[in-house]
Each structure stands twice: as C-alpha cells, then as structure tokens.
Scaffold this motif. Structure first.
Motif, PDB file in Angstrom:
ATOM      1  N   THR A 172      61.264 -35.879 -39.242  1.00  0.00           N
ATOM      2  CA  THR A 172      59.963 -36.522 -39.089  1.00  0.00           C
ATOM      3  C   THR A 172      58.973 -36.010 -40.132  1.00  0.00           C
ATOM      4  N   ASP A 173      58.968 -34.703 -40.344  1.00  0.00           N
ATOM      5  CA  ASP A 173      58.048 -34.116 -41.327  1.00  0.00           C
ATOM      6  C   ASP A 173      58.333 -34.643 -42.729  1.00  0.00           C
ATOM      7  N   LYS A 174      59.595 -34.760 -43.056  1.00  0.00           N
ATOM      8  CA  LYS A 174      59.954 -35.230 -44.395  1.00  0.00           C
ATOM      9  C   LYS A 174      59.592 -36.701 -44.570  1.00  0.00           C
ATOM     10  N   ILE A 175      59.827 -37.504 -43.531  1.00  0.00           N
ATOM     11  CA  ILE A 175      59.493 -38.927 -43.598  1.00  0.00           C
ATOM     12  C   ILE A 175      57.985 -39.121 -43.759  1.00  0.00           C
ATOM     13  N   THR A 176      57.197 -38.425 -42.961  1.00  0.00           N
ATOM     14  CA  THR A 176      55.743 -38.583 -43.043  1.00  0.00           C
ATOM     15  C   THR A 176      55.193 -38.036 -44.357  1.00  0.00           C
ATOM     16  N   LYS A 177      55.873 -37.071 -44.939  1.00  0.00           N
ATOM     17  CA  LYS A 177      55.477 -36.548 -46.250  1.00  0.00           C
ATOM     18  C   LYS A 177      55.436 -37.662 -47.284  1.00  0.00           C
ATOM     19  N   TYR A 178      56.317 -38.662 -47.116  1.00  0.00           N
ATOM     20  CA  TYR A 178      56.376 -39.774 -48.058  1.00  0.00           C
ATOM     21  C   TYR A 178      55.633 -41.008 -47.533  1.00  0.00           C
ATOM     22  N   ASN A 179      54.721 -40.760 -46.599  1.00  0.00           N
ATOM     23  CA  ASN A 179      53.834 -41.824 -46.090  1.00  0.00           C
ATOM     24  C   ASN A 179      54.592 -43.017 -45.516  1.00  0.00           C
ATOM     25  N   ILE A 180      55.677 -42.713 -44.812  1.00  0.00           N
ATOM     26  CA  ILE A 180      56.444 -43.757 -44.121  1.00  0.00           C
ATOM     27  C   ILE A 180      56.101 -43.679 -42.638  1.00  0.00           C
ATOM     28  N   PRO A 181      55.353 -44.662 -42.115  1.00  0.00           N
ATOM     29  CA  PRO A 181      54.985 -44.630 -40.696  1.00  0.00           C
ATOM     30  C   PRO A 181      56.214 -44.740 -39.780  1.00  0.00           C
ATOM     31  N   ILE A 182      56.117 -44.123 -38.621  1.00  0.00           N
ATOM     32  CA  ILE A 182      57.145 -44.223 -37.586  1.00  0.00           C
ATOM     33  C   ILE A 182      56.500 -44.850 -36.358  1.00  0.00           C
ATOM     34  N   ILE A 183      56.941 -46.046 -35.989  1.00  0.00           N
ATOM     35  CA  ILE A 183      56.370 -46.769 -34.848  1.00  0.00           C
ATOM     36  C   ILE A 183      57.400 -46.755 -33.714  1.00  0.00           C
ATOM     37  N   GLU A 184      56.985 -46.230 -32.561  1.00  0.00           N
ATOM     38  CA  GLU A 184      57.906 -46.050 -31.439  1.00  0.00           C
ATOM     39  C   GLU A 184      57.791 -47.141 -30.374  1.00  0.00           C
ATOM     40  N   LYS A 185      56.970 -48.152 -30.619  1.00  0.00           N
ATOM     41  CA  LYS A 185      56.823 -49.229 -29.643  1.00  0.00           C
ATOM     42  C   LYS A 185      58.147 -49.988 -29.476  1.00  0.00           C
ATOM     43  N   GLU A 186      58.362 -50.496 -28.273  1.00  0.00           N
ATOM     44  CA  GLU A 186      59.544 -51.326 -28.036  1.00  0.00           C
ATOM     45  C   GLU A 186      59.303 -52.738 -28.573  1.00  0.00           C
ATOM     46  N   ILE A 187      60.359 -53.302 -29.132  1.00  0.00           N
ATOM     47  CA  ILE A 187      60.261 -54.597 -29.805  1.00  0.00           C
ATOM     48  C   ILE A 187      60.705 -55.718 -28.878  1.00  0.00           C
ATOM     49  N   ALA A 188      59.918 -56.772 -28.817  1.00  0.00           N
ATOM     50  CA  ALA A 188      60.247 -57.937 -27.996  1.00  0.00           C
ATOM     51  C   ALA A 188      60.927 -59.041 -28.806  1.00  0.00           C
ATOM     52  N   GLU A 189      60.516 -59.186 -30.070  1.00  0.00           N
ATOM     53  CA  GLU A 189      60.976 -60.351 -30.831  1.00  0.00           C
ATOM     54  C   GLU A 189      60.863 -60.103 -32.332  1.00  0.00           C
ATOM     55  N   VAL A 190      61.783 -60.703 -33.062  1.00  0.00           N
ATOM     56  CA  VAL A 190      61.655 -60.815 -34.518  1.00  0.00           C
ATOM     57  C   VAL A 190      61.297 -62.272 -34.797  1.00  0.00           C
ATOM     58  N   LYS A 191      60.054 -62.516 -35.198  1.00  0.00           N
ATOM     59  CA  LYS A 191      59.647 -63.881 -35.525  1.00  0.00           C
ATOM     60  C   LYS A 191      60.119 -64.216 -36.928  1.00  0.00           C
ATOM     61  N   HIS A 192      60.596 -65.429 -37.092  1.00  0.00           N
ATOM     62  CA  HIS A 192      61.189 -65.801 -38.378  1.00  0.00           C
ATOM     63  C   HIS A 192      61.073 -67.291 -38.597  1.00  0.00           C
ATOM     64  N   LYS A 193      61.355 -67.685 -39.827  1.00  0.00           N
ATOM     65  CA  LYS A 193      61.456 -69.099 -40.168  1.00  0.00           C
ATOM     66  C   LYS A 193      62.786 -69.303 -40.879  1.00  0.00           C
ATOM     67  N   ASN A 194      63.686 -70.013 -40.222  1.00  0.00           N
ATOM     68  CA  ASN A 194      65.033 -70.267 -40.763  1.00  0.00           C
ATOM     69  C   ASN A 194      65.740 -68.968 -41.146  1.00  0.00           C
ATOM     70  N   GLY A 195      65.582 -67.946 -40.315  1.00  0.00           N
ATOM     71  CA  GLY A 195      66.263 -66.676 -40.555  1.00  0.00           C
ATOM     72  C   GLY A 195      65.513 -65.719 -41.454  1.00  0.00           C
ATOM     73  N   ASN A 196      64.371 -66.126 -41.966  1.00  0.00           N
ATOM     74  CA  ASN A 196      63.558 -65.268 -42.824  1.00  0.00           C
ATOM     75  C   ASN A 196      62.451 -64.612 -42.001  1.00  0.00           C
ATOM     76  N   VAL A 197      62.505 -63.295 -41.911  1.00  0.00           N
ATOM     77  CA  VAL A 197      61.587 -62.533 -41.068  1.00  0.00           C
ATOM     78  C   VAL A 197      60.139 -62.747 -41.502  1.00  0.00           C
ATOM     79  N   GLU A 198      59.274 -62.899 -40.507  1.00  0.00           N
ATOM     80  CA  GLU A 198      57.838 -62.980 -40.756  1.00  0.00           C
ATOM     81  C   GLU A 198      57.066 -61.874 -40.030  1.00  0.00           C
ATOM     82  N   GLN A 199      57.469 -61.579 -38.793  1.00  0.00           N
ATOM     83  CA  GLN A 199      56.771 -60.570 -38.002  1.00  0.00           C
ATOM     84  C   GLN A 199      57.715 -59.899 -37.010  1.00  0.00           C
ATOM     85  N   ILE A 200      57.376 -58.665 -36.664  1.00  0.00           N
ATOM     86  CA  ILE A 200      57.921 -58.031 -35.477  1.00  0.00           C
ATOM     87  C   ILE A 200      56.858 -58.127 -34.392  1.00  0.00           C
ATOM     88  N   VAL A 201      57.264 -58.557 -33.202  1.00  0.00           N
ATOM     89  CA  VAL A 201      56.363 -58.637 -32.064  1.00  0.00           C
ATOM     90  C   VAL A 201      56.782 -57.571 -31.056  1.00  0.00           C
TER      91      VAL A 201
END
Length: 303
Positions: A186-215
């Motif tokens: 975790t320390d090494k990842i945050t050192k490189y400014n990579i956020p870690i989001i622990e929320k549970e994911i409900a959906e991957v929104k997409h258009k024809n298989g192309n990702v647009e959002q994580i919900v």
C-alpha cells in the motif's frame, strides 16, 4: 461427420495451440484428428496484438487462416464437437464427444484452453476482452495514457500497479471490498499517487463493450476507459483430470519444458498449461508439443 475413427493422435482443441500442433504433426505425415467445440476464450476480443505478422488482425480470421492451412495436409482431419469423456485403453485412448461419437488414438494433445469465471458485476462479461483486459502486452498499447482501472486485490493488484504504470500513469486500483494489500504494498502504491478505492462495485457501464464508468453500490460513479482484471478460471475440459493429469497450484495443467504431462502419451499446450495467455505463446507451445510428440513416436517405432 468424420468417417475415420482411428488416428495416431487426437488433438482436443482447435484454436491457435491445437492448430499449431496439428501443423507440426501433419507435416510429419501423422494421422491427426482435431476435435473442437468452436468456443474460444478470446471470442469477444476485436483484435489480436503482439503476434508478429498478425499484429492487429481479428482473432477469428487468424484462426480461420490457420485452419485452412493446416487442413491442406491430407493426414489431418477436423471434427466439430465437444469432447466430454476420455479413457485409457490397451492401445492408447478413446475420446467420446457430447453427441456420442467415439474416436481412438495412440496419443493425445490437450489444447483446450481455460474457462474464465466472470465476477458477479453487471456489465463485466460484456466488456471482457474488449475494454476489460488482462494483458498489457496484448492490449496495453491501444489504451496507453488513458484513464485506467485495476480491478484486483492483494498481490495481483500490486503486480498490475507495477506493470501497468509503464503504459499509463493515470491509474486507480479498485479492490471491490476491503483491501488485502500489505502495508508495504500500500505504501509503495500510494508513493506513486495511485488511489486505492475499496468500495464494492455494482456495475461496469459500457457502450458496446467499451467501458465508460464504474458504478459503486452507493451509486457513486468513476469515469474511465479501460480496466485490467484477471478473473478466476477453471479448466475448460475435464478429460485430463479424468486421465490423471496433474494440475499446478494455480490450476494450470502441469507440463514440462516439452509440453509433456505426467501421464505418458498425453501432452498439453496453450492457455490450459500456461498463465502467459497470448496467441503467440499458444502457437509456440503447440508447435513444441507437435514436434516433441512426433519425435517420441519415431523413437518408439525405430526399434
């Protein structure tokens, strides 16, 4: 329908690895039957990359061209079917398909790939192989410098963070629940400014298989263009285990450097025996399996 029921070699799986093995054996004048169910794991992937001479080509066109070339060798036959049962016999093996057809051979090659087990996230499977990807060498160039997610946890997440940062610095890790990363990771990842989001994911929104959002489950959203993920998998074919073939701790078929399994006269190649899931890797391992198997047979015959 295949009239001939007896072969020197049966290859189960007729995609890149199986066709490559069949070409080596066809050129060695061996009688070969390829049994294939027509359900490759990369069926949704629009383009194949990192395979010299075929970079950017559609995977099904590569396979179709390979099949046409292989079947020019008159000792090679192709049978459309799903192999469900395998038995050791006094003279080799019997393979039975879902339709009840039986074929016999002295030797077997399994080029059956793996079956990906999609997570229970709406939209994930529709994007798999298109914008939800597993291999930066196969797909990373096409999404370089894009806003990119890593859907993984623990060591997988850490490894992806190290690796994918070479293609884009705009990275976010989604652990889909409580992080299992170590404090050091975790320390090494945050050192490189990579956020870690622990929320549970409900959906991957997409258009024809192309990702647009994580919900997320709390209805908040995160915009992005690509997601790296490595879902769990199982062997696509159960016959190797029926015959006593060993699997590795990770679930791959256990083979030596020459694609031999622990069962005499049984070989494996392609994705079922390697975590390096690529067309080029599958072709290389299939070529090796075919050549080594033919050499084994010539030694047995030269007594």
């Amino acid at each position: 329908m295949t009239d001939n029921k007896k072969f020197e070699i049966i290859i189960i799986g007729g995609s890149y690895a199986g066709l490559s093995a069949a070409m080596s054996l066809g050129r060695a004048l061996r009688s070969v039957l390829i049994i294939d169910s027509g359900f490759p794991c990369n069926r949704q992937t629009p383009h194949s990359h990192n395979f010299i001479t075929q970079d950017g080509e559609k995977p099904d066109l590569i396979a179709a061209k390979a099949k046409a070339q292989v079947l020019k060798y008159k000792t090679v036959q192709f049978h459309s079917g799903f192999a469900i049962l395998g038995k050791k016999t006094e003279n080799g093996f019997t393979i039975t398909t879902e339709a009840g057809e039986e074929f016999t051979a002295q030797k077997l090659i399994f080029a059956t790939g793996v079956k990906d087990i999609m997570p229970e996230i709406k939209g994930f499977s529709e994007c798999w192989g298109i914008s939800v990807i597993h291999c930066p060498y196969c797909h990373g160039y096409e999404v370089k410098n894009e806003k990119t997610g890593i859907l993984a946890n623990g060591n997988f997440a850490f490894h992806y963070a190290q690796l994918i940062r070479n293609w884009t610095k705009d990275l976010t890790i989604f652990t889909n629940g409580k992080s299992t990363l170590t404090q050091e990771e975790t320390d090494k990842i945050t050192k490189y400014n990579i956020p870690i989001i622990e929320k549970e994911i409900a959906e991957v929104k997409h258009k024809n298989g192309n990702v647009e959002q994580i919900v997320f489950n709390d209805n908040s959203v995160f915009d992005l263009k690509a997601i790296y993920s490595r879902p769990s998998f199982e062997q696509h074919c159960k016959i190797p285990e029926m015959l006593g073939c060993e699997l590795t701790e990770q679930g791959y078929m256990k083979v030596d450097a020459f694609q031999k399994t622990n069962i005499p006269d049984v070989f494996a190649c392609g994705d079922n025996a390697s975590p390096m899931r690529s067309v080029a890797g599958a072709v290389a391992s299939g070529s090796m399996a075919g050549a080594v198997l033919n050499n084994l047979m010539t030694e047995e015959e030269f007594q």
